[in-house]
Design an enzyme around this catalytic site. Structure first.
Site, PDB file in Angstrom:
ATOM      1  N   GLY A 529       0.824  -1.196   0.000  1.00 52.63           N
ATOM      2  CA  GLY A 529       0.000   0.000   0.000  1.00 52.63           C
ATOM      3  C   GLY A 529       0.859   1.247   0.000  1.00 52.63           C
ATOM      4  O   GLY A 529       1.940   1.272  -0.587  1.00 52.63           O
ATOM      5  N   ASP A 642      11.974 -10.922   3.262  1.00 52.92           N
ATOM      6  CA  ASP A 642      11.731  -9.920   2.220  1.00 52.92           C
ATOM      7  C   ASP A 642      12.766  -8.802   2.297  1.00 52.92           C
ATOM      8  O   ASP A 642      12.423  -7.623   2.210  1.00 52.92           O
ATOM      9  CB  ASP A 642      10.314  -9.356   2.346  1.00 52.92           C
ATOM     10  CG  ASP A 642       9.858  -8.681   1.047  1.00 52.92           C
ATOM     11  OD1 ASP A 642      10.484  -8.941   0.001  1.00 52.92           O
ATOM     12  OD2 ASP A 642       8.893  -7.888   1.089  1.00 52.92           O
TER      13      ASP A 642
END
Length: 835
Positions: A529, A642
């Site tokens: 987002g 990640d």
């Protein structure tokens, strides 16, 4: 005796006691004329170790022991009278006139409470010395011949240079034995011994029963952590370890609970920290699933026990009820036998190979092909393994009889080849070609890099097909949370009282801070987002991370990030200040870092000039230290999964801080690695074993760090590298390294301002981190040590992803059910398999 003589003798006695006391406090040696008493210490030359009297915990008894002298927390590594404590404070250690090292409880005792139990011909030439290794030795004569040493009689601690094994001539066995408790160093129930039968392996025992073991020799798990020597000749068989870095203090202990632990001393925190221990999970119990079985500790969806190829449960109906202990037997043969009828072998990759008591080294220098032939020609051979041996390429280890204790082991496993009949072999081959499961189809697909990307596309499609179901689940979770507002938020995520510095903000507070999430306040965008800059009423700047409704991350990832980062505190991790869940809004509030993410500097032609060599090097070291904290120093032990330049944020002084823990995984007490059917992360930074097979461990983060390091040095994107159409950035660096032109990769904006020695060291460390085999990659502890010292580094092996994928697919995207695109290069996504 008249008064004059009495006064003279008393004076001599006082002089003797004074000189004895003085010498014992200033020397590392005790001679026949000296003693060690209560309150006195024998200290090694470089002050590494001390010997003296101590009482462990709340014990009222006194013991003679050796401990680290420079470490504030008294860590006892050896105890003399562990099973015969002194009741009082009048112990005396001395070398008697027979040349024996003896310990008395007080001067009036006739018999010592402990002795070295030696006797020499010329006693006056004997002395005891505490070495800087922690070894107390009794030496004789001018040539300092050692007649006794504490290293031959370990207690619960293994130090550098200490041997574990057996002297074949004298029968002396050296092994570790636990304390009874933290307050009692007496001989405990647990021991750690070297079993020399077959191919030598270590066992943990409780009493006379063994319950955990290492892989048979050669030991990958020890080679990863430190240097070790293994000697097996006519005189003795033993193991010993050493460390190249003098600043690192490492020990191994068997604690009173029966765990074998490796500990390192952390000066900054003033405490020992565990970076490895065993046993950890059910499969670690020897013979957990019975003979001829395979135990899978990473199988979290079903029963961990399965039969080896060619075998079936001995008790099929109650296989699970018996907890696997019945094991497996040969299947009813579809052909007449498994010998001489076109039989073959099925390979099991990355397994802890079976116990070595049924194994024989056929040849210490034999190719895999010859090893297979050797096993196939012997009808009693049930399996073989072709194992790399230092200096001899590969050796052939063969098993005869039952296969006990075979376990999947991602980090330290070998390939085991199990003998099956011809029909079973054909069946296994059919499965490997026709199954759509990840393990079945990928051995065919991975023949080229392009095939890997094709496999990824298939998995992404399956993920998108299941996404609607997941979104419905997430919406139900959000509905359950939305009615409780801030109070339930605290309870749902975690009890806020455990994290007094973590605020639970209302949506209205966040809207005020960000001008109703104004586009003008937007400072970042990612797969999760948007990120906005805000300011609280007290003037504090904040970064607001708002998860989008279309984000691949759901409520579980959101909760995961809150719970994880609230517990993690390190200068190289971004600080989470608060969170909010209200309606369908999921928002995280972080400290505001004015310089944004690392990628904004590295890949911008104007801004990259702000990154001098010293800043880049400090960024690399800071990231490494942050990952090391996650892997080994934090109480949770976290795999990030990640790591990429866009998830490395920079503060006002350009110090790096690792962010975005939504996809992180914690290593639980019974797990050391994971195998998953949900591959998450960012392609280009993902390790090959994770991207292709779903297997991940701390070595997956090491690979990602290596990519970040090479990007930081070169100022080029791993995914967007276009200088050589056929090579990836990793491949380009590898080719330059092989040609001796590695410095050509350094960002041209640095010109000649960088330190060439430091740069070459960084390049080499980066290549070591991105090696194709996870076993070859260093741990983050080693990475930090290699970056901060001038020790010799190993030569890197072939990296992963050397060649680029097809250029026609370089900008491809995966379309969702709603027509939205998920970039496979630049956005974190989750890919589900058919499993």
């Amino acid at each position: 005796m008249d008064d004059a003589k009495r006064l003279f003798l008393n004076s001599l006695l006082m002089i003797h006691l004074f000189t004895s006391s003085f010498c014992s406090r200033t020397s590392d040696i005790v001679t026949i004329n000296q003693t060690i008493k209560e309150g006195q210490l024998l200290i090694s030359k470089e002050n590494h170790f001390a010997l003296g009297f101590f009482s462990p915990g709340n014990s009222r008894y006194r013991y003679l022991g050796i401990w680290f002298h420079k470490i504030p927390e008294q860590t006892v590594v050896w105890v003399a009278n562990r099973d015969n404590p002194i009741n009082g404070s009048s112990g005396v250690l001395s070398v008697n006139h027979h040349g024996n090292l003896v310990l008395y409880g007080d001067h009036n005792q006739i018999f010592p409470v402990w002795s070295a139990n030696v006797s020499v011909e010329v006693a006056d030439a004997c002395e005891a010395q505490l070495l800087d290794t922690g070894n107390l030795v009794l030496v004789h004569g001018r040539n300092k011949r050692i007649v006794w040493q504490s290293f031959n009689y370990p207690t619960n601690t293994l130090l550098q240079g200490m041997k574990i094994g057996v002297n074949k001539k004298t029968g002396l066995e050296r092994f570790l034995t636990s304390w009874r408790s933290a307050h009692d160093p007496g001989t405990g129930d647990y021991s750690f011994r070297l079993n020399p039968s077959g191919s030598p392996e270590f066992y943990l025992y409780k009493g006379a029963k063994h319950y955990w073991r290492t892989n048979p020799w050669p030991w990958r798990e020890y080679a990863e952590a430190f240097n070790y020597s293994f000697v097996n000749n006519l005189e003795e068989i033993y193991f010993a370890f050493s460390i190249d870095y003098s600043s690192v203090i490492l020990i191994a202990i068997v604690d009173e609970s029966g765990l074998l632990k490796r500990l390192t001393w952390h000066e900054s925190d003033g405490q020992w920290k565990e970076y490895w221990s065993a046993p950890k999970h059910k499969c670690d119990s020897i013979g957990r699933c019975g003979p001829n079985s395979l135990c899978d500790p990473y199988n979290i969806t079903s029963y961990e026990c399965a039969c080896l190829p060619g075998y079936e449960p001995k008790f099929p109906r109650d296989w699970h009820l018996r907890d696997g202990s019945g094991g497996c037997i040969r299947k009813r043969l579809k052909s007449s036998s498994v010998c001489g009828h076109e039989e073959g072998f099925v390979k099991l990759s990355m397994v802890k190979i079976p116990v070595a008591s049924a194994a024989v080294w056929v040849d210490m220098s034999m190719s895999q092909m010859d090893c297979e032939k050797e096993c196939k020609n012997n009808c009693s051979c049930s399996a073989y393994a072709s194992i790399p041996i230092a200096g001899k390429e590969t050796g052939c280890l063969a098993w005869y009889g039952e296969l006990i204790d075979t376990i999947y082991h991602i980090d330290y496993g070998y390939d085991l080849h199990v003998r099956v009949d011809a029909i079973e072999l054909a069946e296994e081959a059919r499965k490997s070609h026709s199954s759509l499961k990840m393990e079945g189809m990928l051995p065919i697909l991975v023949s080229s890099v392009a095939s890997v990307w094709f496999a990824i596309a298939i998995f992404a499609y399956l993920w998108l097909r299941r996404r609607r179901v997941k979104n419905k689940r997430n919406r139900r979770s959000i509905d359950l949370l939305s009615g409780y507002k801030d109070t339930l938020i605290a309870n749902e995520v975690e009890d806020s009282s455990k994290h007094p510095d973590l605020a639970f903000l209302s949506l209205s507070t966040i809207l005020v801070a960000t001008d109703n999430l104004s586009p003008a306040k937007k400072i970042g965008q990612g797969g999760f987002g948007s990120v906005y800059k805000g300011q609280l009423r007290n003037g504090q700047d904040i970064a607001v991370k708002r998860l989008s409704k279309n984000s691949g991350q759901g409520i579980e990832e959101f909760k995961n990030e809150v719970m994880l980062i609230a517990k993690l505190q390190h200068r190289n991790l971004v600080k989470l200040l608060g969170c909010c869940i209200q309606g369908e809004e999921r928002i995280l509030i972080y400290e505001y870092l004015p310089n944004g993410s690392l990628d904004l500097f590295l890949f911008d032609h104007t801004r990259k000039s702000c990154l001098s060599w010293s800043k880049r090097f400090n960024i690399i070291v800071g990231i490494a230290r942050g990952i090391l904290y996650l892997h080994e120093d934090s109480r949770l032990r976290v795999i990030h999964r990640d790591l990429k330049c866009s998830n490395i944020l920079l503060d006002a002084e350009m110090n790096p801080k690792i962010s975005d823990f939504g996809l992180a995984k914690t290593l639980k007490g019974d797990q050391i690695q994971y195998k998953t059917s949900r591959v998450v992360g960012t392609y280009g930074y993902m390790s090959p074993e994770y991207a292709v097979f779903g297997k991940f461990s701390t070595k997956s983060d090491v690979f990602s760090f290596g990519v970040i390091l090479l990007e930081t040095l070169s100022g080029k994107k791993s995914n967007g590298f276009i200088q050589d159409p056929s090579l990836s950035l990793i491949g380009h660096v590898w080719e330059l390294w092989r040609q001796g032109k590695a410095l050509e990769i350094i960002d041209s904006s640095l010109k000649d301002s960088y330190n060439s020695d430091e740069a070459l060291r960084c390049i080499q460390v980066g290549l070591l981190c991105v090696q194709e085999d996870a076993l070859d990659r260093p741990t983050m502890l080693k990475v930090v040590l290699m970056l901060n010292s001038e020790i010799a580094l190993p030569s890197p092996k072939q990296p992963a992803f050397v060649f680029r994928k097809s250029r026609s697919n370089s900008n491809s995207s995966l379309m969702g059910d709603d027509g939205s695109a998920c970039s496979i290069n630049d956005v974190t996504i989750t890919v589900g398999s058919t499993r």
